[in-house]
Design a protein around this motif. Structure first.
Motif, short mmCIF file in Angstrom:
data_model
loop_
_atom_site.label_atom_id
_atom_site.label_comp_id
_atom_site.label_asym_id
_atom_site.label_seq_id
_atom_site.Cartn_x
_atom_site.Cartn_y
_atom_site.Cartn_z
N HIS A 7 0.83 -1.36 -0.40
CA HIS A 7 -0.34 0.49 -0.36
C HIS A 7 1.00 0.94 0.50
O HIS A 7 1.44 1.68 1.11
CB HIS A 7 -0.89 -0.12 1.08
CG HIS A 7 -1.66 -1.20 1.43
ND1 HIS A 7 -2.68 -1.23 0.29
CD2 HIS A 7 -1.62 -2.30 2.18
CE1 HIS A 7 -3.61 -2.84 0.62
NE2 HIS A 7 -2.61 -3.31 2.28
N HIS A 8 1.03 1.97 -1.13
CA HIS A 8 1.91 3.28 -1.50
C HIS A 8 1.39 4.44 -1.41
O HIS A 8 -0.32 4.33 -1.76
CB HIS A 8 2.60 3.47 -2.64
CG HIS A 8 2.98 1.90 -2.22
ND1 HIS A 8 4.76 2.02 -3.47
CD2 HIS A 8 3.12 0.52 -2.32
CE1 HIS A 8 5.41 1.18 -3.81
NE2 HIS A 8 4.54 0.40 -2.59
N VAL A 9 1.68 5.27 -0.66
CA VAL A 9 1.01 7.00 -0.66
C VAL A 9 2.24 7.60 -0.74
O VAL A 9 3.37 7.77 -0.03
CB VAL A 9 0.48 6.79 0.84
CG1 VAL A 9 0.07 8.33 1.05
CG2 VAL A 9 -0.37 6.63 1.29
N VAL A 10 2.14 8.66 -2.14
CA VAL A 10 3.12 9.76 -2.35
C VAL A 10 2.46 10.76 -2.11
O VAL A 10 1.77 11.66 -2.22
CB VAL A 10 2.80 10.07 -4.04
CG1 VAL A 10 3.84 10.84 -4.46
CG2 VAL A 10 3.65 7.96 -4.73
N VAL A 70 -1.59 5.75 -4.34
CA VAL A 70 -0.88 4.62 -5.36
C VAL A 70 -1.99 3.22 -5.86
O VAL A 70 -1.54 2.92 -4.96
CB VAL A 70 0.16 4.55 -5.45
CG1 VAL A 70 1.29 3.97 -7.10
CG2 VAL A 70 1.34 5.78 -5.25
N ARG A 71 -2.34 3.25 -7.23
CA ARG A 71 -2.56 1.70 -7.54
C ARG A 71 -2.21 0.94 -7.89
O ARG A 71 -0.76 0.94 -8.32
CB ARG A 71 -3.79 2.04 -8.71
CG ARG A 71 -5.31 3.27 -8.53
CD ARG A 71 -5.60 3.23 -9.71
NE ARG A 71 -5.28 2.91 -10.50
CZ ARG A 71 -4.83 3.86 -12.09
NH1 ARG A 71 -5.24 5.22 -11.74
NH2 ARG A 71 -4.30 4.05 -13.10
N ALA A 72 -2.13 -0.56 -7.17
CA ALA A 72 -1.02 -1.26 -7.44
C ALA A 72 -0.86 -1.31 -8.80
O ALA A 72 0.13 -1.55 -9.28
CB ALA A 72 -1.95 -2.60 -7.34
N ILE A 75 2.49 1.17 -9.67
CA ILE A 75 3.32 0.83 -8.85
C ILE A 75 3.76 -1.04 -9.50
O ILE A 75 5.39 -0.58 -9.90
CB ILE A 75 2.35 -0.34 -7.43
CG1 ILE A 75 2.00 0.39 -6.43
CG2 ILE A 75 4.06 -1.17 -7.14
CD1 ILE A 75 1.55 0.35 -5.26
N ALA A 76 3.18 -1.64 -10.66
CA ALA A 76 3.89 -2.72 -11.44
C ALA A 76 3.94 -2.35 -12.40
O ALA A 76 5.01 -2.76 -13.17
CB ALA A 76 2.46 -3.99 -11.67
N ASP A 82 11.13 0.24 -13.75
CA ASP A 82 12.69 0.65 -13.08
C ASP A 82 13.65 -0.38 -14.16
O ASP A 82 14.58 -0.18 -13.85
CB ASP A 82 12.41 0.82 -11.64
CG ASP A 82 11.65 1.86 -11.27
OD1 ASP A 82 11.72 3.17 -12.13
OD2 ASP A 82 10.98 1.70 -9.43
N ALA A 83 13.24 -1.38 -13.71
CA ALA A 83 13.42 -2.76 -14.58
C ALA A 83 14.02 -2.47 -15.98
O ALA A 83 15.60 -2.55 -16.71
CB ALA A 83 13.02 -4.19 -14.92
#
Length: 98
Positions: A7-10, A70-72, A75-76, A82-83
């Motif tokens: 669960h992310h919050v920006v 931030v929705r899942a 994030i994906a 990033d990769a």
């Protein structure tokens, strides 16, 4: 492998207040003994990403400090980007050694 803190919050913070806001957030997390991890990206507006193990903690944080959840799928997508970026940097390092 699953993310231990999904669960992310920006929170966007202007650069002048970044350190003060970071200390405030870290103090809140410690006071409430929240399982969270803080990361940041500095730019014109600094972004602080706080990752939580528990959805209720993320919600409480957002109510207290603002920011956006931030929705899942977002994030994906960021992890894939990033990769891809890391692969590009590795290739450039091989092509242009110091």
């Amino acid at each position: 492998m699953t993310d231990a803190r999904p669960h992310h919050v920006v929170v966007e913070i202007d650069r002048d207040r970044f350190r003060t806001k970071l200390r405030e957030i870290e103090a809140w997390l410690a006071e409430w003994e929240v399982d969270a991890e803080v990361g940041s990206v500095l730019g014109e507006m600094a972004e602080l990403r706080v990752r939580f193990a528990d959805t209720r903690a993320a919600y409480a944080f957002q109510r207290c400090h603002g920011g956006r959840a931030v929705r899942a799928d977002e994030i994906a997508a960021a992890k894939i980007t990033d990769a891809t970026d890391e692969d590009l940097y590795d290739q450039l390092a091989r092509d242009y050694p110091d």
